[in-house]
Design a protein around this motif. Structure first.
Motif, PDB file in Angstrom:
ATOM      1  N   THR A   1       0.831  -1.195   0.000  1.00 21.56           N
ATOM      2  CA  THR A   1       0.000   0.000   0.000  1.00 21.56           C
ATOM      3  C   THR A   1       0.873   1.255   0.000  1.00 21.56           C
ATOM      4  O   THR A   1       0.596   2.226  -0.714  1.00 21.56           O
TER       5      THR A   1
ATOM      6  N   ASP B   1      -6.099  -0.496  -4.591  1.00 18.97           N
ATOM      7  CA  ASP B   1      -5.564  -1.092  -3.368  1.00 18.97           C
ATOM      8  C   ASP B   1      -6.523  -2.166  -2.864  1.00 18.97           C
ATOM      9  O   ASP B   1      -7.548  -1.851  -2.262  1.00 18.97           O
ATOM     10  N   GLU B   2      -6.207  -3.388  -3.128  1.00 14.98           N
ATOM     11  CA  GLU B   2      -7.057  -4.516  -2.737  1.00 14.98           C
ATOM     12  C   GLU B   2      -8.527  -4.264  -3.068  1.00 14.98           C
ATOM     13  O   GLU B   2      -9.384  -4.310  -2.190  1.00 14.98           O
TER      14      GLU B   2
END
Ligand SMILES: Nc1ncnc2c1ncn2[C@@H]1O[C@H](COP(=O)(O)OP(=O)(O)OP(=O)(O)O)[C@@H](O)[C@H]1O
Ligand SMILES: Nc1ncnc2c1ncn2[C@@H]1O[C@H](COP(=O)(O)OP(=O)(O)OP(=O)(O)O)[C@@H](O)[C@H]1O
Ligand SMILES: [Mg+2]
Ligand SMILES: [Mg+2]
Ligand SMILES: O=P([O-])([O-])[O-]
Lengths: 316, 224, 315, 291, 224, 291
Positions: free
Chosen positions: D77, D203-204
């Motif tokens: 991240t 991000d995910e």
């Protein structure tokens, strides 16, 4: 049969799972808890009943309009609450104008802009403490600052004991509360919404204006309205900055003159009247309280209504 | 709908693509099988050489395709039908590739024995046998292309014909071995053996198709 | 490979990434504006402390210290016995807590753990309205109902018309909603999954409430009590109305007679603030008391916050 | 564009056959695949005194999906948020080394982070639509970027690209919160591409979604890469395997003194990473042999 | 630590188990190869029959093991080394099973030609050849058991010896074909062919071991 | 134990060979694998007027891991929570049909849900340790069940079984919140087994964990099944494939009038479900071809 088999044989399982005894402790506990709630509610009921029933003679003999519209007086037969009623509303508006923008802006700075520095931490702790300072201490502040020191500006004609002084004092009193409730509402706005806005290239102010404030608005609104309700009910600071409880003229004057003039407020009048020995003032005080409670109910009701209204709309 | 075939549209496409390429590879091998029969029957050395040369491409394609299937397995975590498909496809590719090698073996035998004449009886048997083998192989490819579950059992029967013809060929060769000379006789019996194996491979392909579709192999245990 | 065209294209990207100066300037000004607002709060607290300390200092430096320890609090007579006010304050706040703590906590626990969602939706706003009742109203209630109707019935003539007990009960009633509301919030904030874990282990509702939910919310519960105590200490009007003692009060621990708390003493001084000059330093004593009060509540608030933080850190 | 490690063949053939060079250059200018969009060189990020990631050097090619994978806390991240300067929002974060975007140093002295973010879309872990109508969610980006006039076309186009148009075209004025989780995330993707970025950072993006919605988004990503460069952080190795073209595997390096720093272990073609990784740490991670 | 081999302890165990079972299956096949050579050389019909019978068990174990590997793939989503291992293991199983079939083929040939005497030269060649083939197969199993990446290239060389011996056998048979009779000659040349294939299968096994370990096949392309 | 559909062989052999009956019975008493622990017959659950799941019939065998999978909203959680009567906590929930536990009807007239829950451990989606020390978390269950005296042994044993002892033995008095997510979830498992249940119900126990922690928990589950019967709800099909012995696949059945009800599509050996499912809906779901 061994222990394991015992554990799994249907009839022993059935026996184990069947209720054995009634849970007396649990029942008692429930009764106690429910009892405390009932008592609390009963007290409220008694209070309302006492006050309302005490006020009935006034409504019967004088009527709402006459009571609210009459001038204040030392004579229970004719005494009304007009100056106090008008004064309370005036103070509220003044307080709102002073405290709300400042408080909301301060909260926005602290929540949205400030970095986690020592200064910010001090300011935050400071505000939390200010919210806990007894209201009468604010009265002292008002007395020293707005009445004595700045009396020439706030109320040159009345030794500083003016609407401005009272309003400013109440403003300072509610400011920390406004900041705290606003900050809480802002904090409740999920970071993900800010990140979403920043992620598409919004500036800090665009983020706040378009996303944070709209989401926080109900919370901010509720919090600030409730804090105004608090200001409305305060008597102690106003006592110190010179709330008047006897007759004074509210004749026609312009805005500045009004603001620089003397003032009264309903809570102050409650205090004053409740100490008067004449039996006639008992009912009058009760009636005055009923008027106050109605105004308060309107204020707080609005706040709670707003909150319930918006709570459904915006999830986090 | 935007995704006509659901959420794993692209995965399905990848599977379809792998299947198509496998069938194409099979078609190349089939072509080689047919050409090598022709070369054998008509004693054509050039055709035999062409077959051997074509196998280079087949091998290259086979390797690439095998890796492609392997990569799909690594990247798509297939289960159930998809996994059956990919695992079976790996095996089918191998069977096809082996069949290609067997065609090459025939061709190489031919290049070793330049110039011969086959007794007519053997010529005709050889022709029937290799046609049969090619047919079975062809049917296996069609079953694969259409993912036809019923082909497994069917081809098992069709392959019996190939086996019978091979048996007959052996007998004929044994009878005529003196005429043809030992070397040619052995070579021809090998060709019979190769064609038999091609038939077997084709049956394996079809059986794996059955497995892909139904999750079970037809009656006869697979790979035996 | 670097043709001229590519180079200029590259510059464009770099230029674009520099942003619009006007916008950047505007953002900076907006930020300064909000900062100004936040700074006000600092100014206020400085002002409070300054205004208190100034006058209080005058008081301390001019009053004979022995006068701070005498028979009672009679500022107009120059008797400034602080302990009288402390005793009164503690008495009132203590009585208030005896009333508010059980009722507030009990109500909160019932509302959060036992009540059906409908009951809760109905009663929670009622409690919030109760929280908004002005203190003068409670003073009036204490004076005109609690004392004559309740206390007289219990204690008979032993109880005076103005007494600390009624004031304490009034302050207690005033703080019930505070305790209930803050505690209920704290209890509700305990994640549902903790309750489920407890029920999943075969705990009854009472076990779950007492041994899981309350301990998990203990910081909020304690905070609500300290907050209520602080509020009781700082409460002025109920005492001023119901406890009498306008002029001053003798030192006493008797809740049935009239008495004086710090706040009420200040109110009493202020009512006749024209007459505050009656004695030399009565006016300044007001600020001295204010400073004391400020100090006491500050300590209470800081303690509560420390406590809460410590509990929070532990878990 | 002079360092292009990813398409050696082109460079090689260019070196030996002069006449073909022209053709190559021309084709390179129109076709952006393979060109380097981000170029990270020895990037390190500190949070205060804590070095979160160290010595990251990698090139992100255009119009491909690059996945960042690795165990929790390895700095995926952190690296992703360096790319559009979202790290600026974290007081204590400091970025070292250089991050070039189209050859421009993103952390250069006069670069305005707001402008940077406008050129890059971002999609977050949990769907985070604004509590407004579907239409307003999409229109916000273009609006604040100064696009005037009717945004209907932009909204429709973005929703179409995010494969959501058909599902929401009749309720554009309804709240975005009325959508399912997967739809919300596609709405967020639509929002991210409405400002016409050339890269989308994710991000995910599927960690809060169920398998069905997840596969939908994966399909969408593959569709989007013809127009956008996509960098995705994911916990889900299978997801990286399924969608990405290149995979960067990070891990946490624990020093003797207990310092935990994220480092890049291996970066390369996703097919290779999942069939034949170079580094045993990669192999251990993707085959689940860790700890 | 509680889990000595990390979080996928059990998965590793499953892989180890599959490997062990595969090696065991290989050992059964190796045993059959050795027995069939003995039967051939000593003309022992009973041994040949035993070989044929043992293959039933081999086939059953093969099927079960192949399914086990397939189920592991379906349930464990292997990638990288694990996937290489499982996919290769499927292939290796097939190679082993095929080798078993070839041993059976030899045995069946023997049952068809009951009672013969081999010329001493051929006898010794046949003995050397089958020993070589069994050796190569044995080495392949050892490489598999030890996951020895180097075996792929090594066995390719060892297999050349088998191929040479087979070549020599062919020549010897062709020379003596008249003495032995055509049928026996053809049968023996088939045996040569089978042993050659067993060697090839062994090489494939070893090459797949190399692939499992390194992710690449040794120099020579695999499966050819 | 008189209806035992899962181990037909035992029953058969018992019927034909009298001398072996004794042995079988004896061995059955010690070995419980294969015996039916839960037996659901035509179970349906309503939330108010809404029928959440319908007509669920399945037998959960002892000492195996049974996985419930299916798309979101198909009622996996609902079914799981019927098993230990957690549904009682939801006002509007009504359970129809019969759920037998060791042959006892769990919804029978005199059954005390509190007792039921004491005999079954439950593990939730997000790790939810109590905000107490590690020790107190484990000791809570035994304590409220009336176990007196020193609980050190129980605590140690539970933590050992949950594969957590080594990691926490030196900090039993520290807060459970100081543990990592994966450790917290193992603590919750330890807490669930501290009351000595014979079944552990898990509702997506790994959905909040990273892949490493997830695989740890999966290993643990497999270890635990020698002692406990485990029923696990999971979104993660791969997880079901990896750990479970039997898998029940649920789906949402949409009626013409838009009513959405959860139904059981297929229930069987996990190996079969993932290699050769019977129902095309199962196949579509596990291979990702849905929607
Ligand atoms: N705002 C922050 N302040 C201090 N440290 C931070 C901050 N954000 C992240 N870290 C630390 O930096 C390291 C890398 O964090 P990062 O979030 O980038 O990891 P990640 O790989 O994305 O992990 P995950 O998979 O858990 O999201 C971690 O050790 C984390 O604790
Ligand atoms: N307390 C409740 N009141 C009303 N309806 C409910 C309640 N809990 C669940 N439902 C409904 O019952 C159905 C099944 O829900 P359930 O939570 O069992 O599904 P699930 O399969 O566990 O889904 P998920 O995978 O999203 O957890 C859903 O339609 C849900 O909306
Ligand atoms: Mg992350
Ligand atoms: Mg669920
Ligand atoms: O490997 P084969 O020669 O038997 O096909």
């Amino acid at each position: 049969m061994n222990a394991a088999a015992m554990r799994t044989a249907p009839d022993s399982v059935a026996r184990a799972l069947t209720t054995r005894r009634r849970d007396f402790k649990g029942t008692l506990f429930t009764v106690v808890l429910l009892g405390s709630l009932v008592v609390a509610m009963a007290i409220l009921g008694t209070l309302l009943f006492t006050v309302i029933s005490g006020s009935l003679p006034v409504w019967r003999s004088r009527g709402v309009g006459e009571f609210v519209g009459s001038q204040m007086s030392a004579d229970p037969e004719v005494a009304g609450i007009w100056q106090a009623f008008y004064g309370s509303l005036l103070l509220m508006v003044f307080t709102a104008v002073i405290a709300l923008p400042t408080g909301i802006a301060a909260a926005i700075y602290l929540e949205e802009y400030a970095s986690d520095t020592r200064f910010t931490r001090i300011v935050n702790a400071n505000i939390r403490n200010l919210a806990g300072v007894p209201s009468i201490v604010y009265g002292l502040l008002g007395l020293a600052l707005f009445v004595k020191l700045l009396g020439g500006i706030t109320g040159p004609e009345v030794h500083g004991r003016s609407v401005i002084a009272g309003g400013l004092t109440l403003g300072l009193l509610v400011l920390p509360i406004v900041i705290i409730t606003t900050a809480e509402a802002l904090r409740a706005v999920p970071t993900s919404i800010r990140e979403g806005a920043v992620g598409v290239g919004a500036t800090p102010w665009q983020t706040i204006r378009h996303h944070v404030l709209p989401v926080a608005a109900p919370g901010v609104l509720t919090g600030t309205i409730l804090s105004l309700g608090r200001a409305f009910g305060e008597a102690a600071p106003l006592l110190l900055v010179g709330g008047i409880t006897t007759f004074f003229s509210t004749g026609d004057s312009n805005l500045i003159e009004t603001l620089q003039g003397r003032f009264s407020a309903m809570p102050v009048l409650v205090f004053s009247w409740s100490r008067l020995p004449q039996e006639g003032f008992r009912a009058l005080t009760a009636a005055l309280i009923v008027v106050m409670l109605i105004v308060l109910l309107l204020i707080n009701g609005t706040a709670i209504f707003l909150r319930n209204r918006f709570e459904k709309g915006v999830r986090t | 709908m935007h995704h006509p075939e659901g959420a794993r549209h692209r995965f399905s496409e990848a599977l379809d693509g792998a299947l198509r390429s496998t069938v194409e590879l099979g078609a190349l091998v089939l072509d080689n099988i047919r050409r090598v029969s022709e070369a054998l029957l008509e004693n054509r050395l050039d055709t035999a050489r062409a077959v051997i040369e074509a196998d280079g491409e087949i091998d290259a394609k086979y390797s690439a395709l095998e890796y492609r299937v392997f990569e799909i397995m690594a990247r798509q975590q297939p289960v159930a039908g998809d996994l059956r498909f990919l695992v079976s496809l790996t095996r089918i590719l191998y069977e096809i590739e082996r069949s290609g090698d067997l065609a090459v073996n025939c061709a190489k035998g031919l290049t070793r024995r330049d110039g011969y004449t086959l007794p007519p009886a053997i010529h005709s048997l050889l022709a029937r046998m290799s046609r049969s083998a090619a047919d079975v192989f062809h049917q296996a490819l069609e079953a694969l292309a259409a993912l036809d579950a019923s082909a497994g059992a069917r081809l098992n029967v069709a392959d019996d014909e190939v086996d019978d013809l091979v048996g007959m060929l052996y007998t004929a060769i044994a009878e005529r071995s003196d005429d043809m000379g030992f070397d040619l006789a052995v070579e021809l019996s090998r060709v019979g053996r190769y064609m038999e194996r091609i038939g077997d491979h084709a049956v394996n392909v079809a059986e794996h198709v059955t497995f892909i579709v139904t999750g079970e192999f037809p009656e006869e245990p697979a790979g035996v | 490979m670097e043709t001229h065209g590519e180079e200029s294209a590259m510059q464009t990207i770099e230029e674009q990434l520099r942003g619009v100066p006007a916008r950047i300037r505007r953002e900076r000004w907006i930020r300064r504006f909000f900062f100004g607002a936040a700074a006000t709060s600092v100014v206020i607290s400085v002002a409070i402390v300054a205004s208190l300390v100034g006058e209080a200092w005058t008081f301390i430096s001019n009053v004979d210290l022995p006068l701070l320890r005498s028979i009672g609090w009679f500022p107009r007579r120059g008797l400034y016995d602080i302990s009288t006010l402390f005793a009164g304050t503690i008495l009132v706040a203590g009585i208030a807590m005896l009333v508010a703590a059980p009722l507030g906590l009990g109500s909160a626990l019932y509302l959060s753990e036992y009540a059906s969602p409908r009951t809760r939706r109905l009663l929670k706003p009622v409690i919030e309205v109760l929280a908004g009742i002005p203190s003068v109203v409670l003073g009036f209630f204490a004076l005109t109902f609690i004392t004559p109707t309740v206390l007289k019935a219990v204690f008979g003539d032993a109880v005076g018309g103005f007494n600390m007990l009624a004031a304490g009960i009034g302050v207690g009633i005033l703080t019930i909603p505070l305790v209930a509301s803050v505690t209920e919030d704290a209890l509700r904030a305990v994640p549902r999954v903790l309750r489920e874990a407890s029920y999943g282990l075969g705990a009854s509702r009472m076990t779950t409430s007492v041994r899981v939910v309350v301990p998990a919310a203990v910081s909020g519960v304690v905070a609500s009590l300290i907050l209520a105590f602080s509020r009781a200490v700082g409460e002025t009007m109920v005492v001023a109305i119901a406890a009498g003692a306008t002029g001053g009060s003798l030192f006493s621990w008797d809740p049935l007679t009239n008495g004086q708390t710090m706040t009420a003493a200040m109110a009493a001084l202020a009512i006749g603030s024209d007459r505050v000059r009656g004695d030399d330093y009565a006016f300044q004593s007001l600020f001295f008391l204010g400073l004391l009060l400020f100090g006491v509540t500050l300590i209470l608030n800081v303690t509560s916050e420390r406590f809460v933080r410590r509990v929070r850190q532990k878990y | 564009m002079n360092d292009e490690p990813l398409s050696e063949t082109t460079v090689d053939s260019g070196a030996t056959a002069p006449p073909r060079v022209r053709i190559d250059v021309a084709s390179e200018q129109t076709r952006t695949t393979g060109a380097t969009l981000f170029s990270l060189r020895q990037v390190a990020v500190d949070y205060g005194d804590f070095r979160a990631v160290n010595d990251i050097t990698l090139d992100v090619p255009s119009n491909e999906i690059t996945a960042l994978i690795g165990p929790s806390g390895c700095g995926k991240t952190t690296v992703l948020r360096c790319l559009n300067r979202m790290n600026d929002l974290i007081e204590s974060a400091r970025v070292h080394g250089s991050i070039l975007y189209h050859g421009v140093d993103l952390y250069g002295p006069h670069i305005d982070p707001v402008e940077v973010r406008r050129r890059m879309g971002m999609v977050f872990q949990k769907p985070n639509p604004f509590p407004k109508s579907i239409y307003d969610n999409i229109a916000f980006g273009p609006k604040i970027a100064g696009v005037k006039g009717n945004l209907d076309d932009v909204v429709e186009e973005s929703l179409r690209r995010a494969a959501l148009w058909e599902e929401v075209k009749d309720k554009l004025r309804e709240s975005a919160y009325a959508l399912s989780g997967g739809q919300q995330q596609r709405l967020c993707i639509a929002r991210a591409i409405a400002t016409n970025p050339d890269v989308v950072l994710m991000d995910e993006p599927c960690s809060a979604l169920d398998p069905i919605a997840t596969l939908r988004i994966e399909e969408l990503m593959i569709e989007l890469k013809t127009r956008y460069t996509i960098v995705i952080v994911t916990h889900n190795m299978q997801q990286a395997a399924r969608v990405s073209d290149r995979t960067a595997f990070f891990t946490v390096d624990v020093k003797e003194d207990g310092q935990r720093t994220g480092v890049l272990v291996e970066y390369g073609d996703t097919g290779m990473i999942f069939t034949k990784p170079d580094d045993p740490r990669t192999e251990d991670y993707i085959t689940g042999r860790f700890g």
